[in-house]
Design a protein around this motif. Structure first.
Motif, PDB file in Angstrom:
ATOM      1  N   ARG A 163       0.836  -1.190   0.000  1.00  0.00           N
ATOM      2  CA  ARG A 163       0.000   0.000   0.000  1.00  0.00           C
ATOM      3  C   ARG A 163       0.879   1.252   0.000  1.00  0.00           C
ATOM      4  N   HIS A 165       1.864   3.547   1.917  1.00  0.00           N
ATOM      5  CA  HIS A 165       2.207   4.084   3.224  1.00  0.00           C
ATOM      6  C   HIS A 165       3.211   5.230   3.056  1.00  0.00           C
ATOM      7  N   TYR A 198      -3.605   6.432   0.782  1.00  0.00           N
ATOM      8  CA  TYR A 198      -4.180   5.144   0.390  1.00  0.00           C
ATOM      9  C   TYR A 198      -5.167   5.248  -0.763  1.00  0.00           C
ATOM     10  N   ASP A 201      -3.884   3.493  -3.859  1.00  0.00           N
ATOM     11  CA  ASP A 201      -3.846   2.028  -3.954  1.00  0.00           C
ATOM     12  C   ASP A 201      -4.756   1.547  -5.091  1.00  0.00           C
TER      13      ASP A 201
END
Length: 244
Positions: A163, A165, A198, A201
């Motif tokens: 992801r 991050h 996020y 993603d």
């Protein structure tokens, strides 16, 4: 009897001078060199070297294309160890570790690093508290490198559990008409948002993370920019290198 004895010597003398005369022009004679085994080997070696040089001159340098890039990186990534790449910038250095299970993007980044592509490129886009984006530059050197390496895109690889991050290095999609979100292989971005961004993603491919020097990434993100998110003062990637 005397005449009979003289007849054959005169004939022999005539034949001798006939044999020493000029050879017929339709069959010219040339001196024949004595060919030893060593001289033959040497001549063969020189010929082979000349042929090899001629082939090298005639061969077109290898370029990556839409047709060969996937096959090339499929072979290139075989046996690549877990890899860290250090990027030294005009504001300091940081290190990223590349994910093993994103093989094409990992191989692409390693390949470009070894080709020296990232050297003297810039962090050309900085969005406060979001990302820093690098791998491009408004200089002829970068354009020349891209031309020599080739023109190609990489397919997204978004289902490996990674992801976006904070500290994630990911690959932006190409600016061309691009419904499949194919990645622009020459550029990358690093997420600065805490804890992450996020919403990216599923659309972009994370292929590594910053493991050292995140403070330098934050420093780059804090630099003043113009209306187009280009830093007011150029931020260079002086060198990208593979760490053993």
């Amino acid at each position: 009897m005397y005449i009979q004895k003289l007849k054959y010597p005169v004939l022999l003398l005539y034949l001798f001078f006939l044999g020493c005369g000029e050879a017929p022009k339709e069959r010219p004679e040339t001196p024949q060199a004595t060919v030893t085994r060593d001289s033959l080997k040497e001549a063969t070696k020189v010929t082979q070297e000349k042929d090899s040089t001629s082939m090298e001159v005639a061969e077109k340098p290898f370029e990556l294309t839409e047709e060969n890039a996937i096959d090339f990186f499929f072979d290139y990534q075989k046996g690549l160890p877990t890899t860290r790449v250090k990027l030294t910038t005009s504001l300091g250095s940081f290190t990223v570790e590349l994910y093993d299970n994103v093989p094409y993007h990992k191989a692409n980044f390693i390949y470009l690093t070894k080709k020296g592509y990232f050297n003297n490129t810039m962090f050309h886009r900085v969005v406060k508290d979001f990302i820093i984006q690098g791998g491009n530059a408004d200089n002829l050197e970068t354009a020349r490198k891209r031309k020599e390496i080739g023109r190609y895109l990489l397919p997204p690889d978004t289902r490996k559990g990674h992801r976006h991050h904070r500290g994630t290095i990911s690959m932006p999609s190409s600016e061309i008409d691009n419904p499949h979100m194919l990645a622009s292989p020459y550029e990358f971005f690093i997420v600065v948002t805490d804890p992450g961004s996020y919403h990216l993603d599923g659309n972009y491919t994370p292929f590594g993370r910053v493991v050292e020097g995140m403070d330098v990434v934050d420093l780059i993100n804090q630099q003043p920019v113009d209306d187009g998110d280009w830093p007011s003062k150029n931020i260079y990637i002086k060198k990208a290198e593979i760490l053993k």
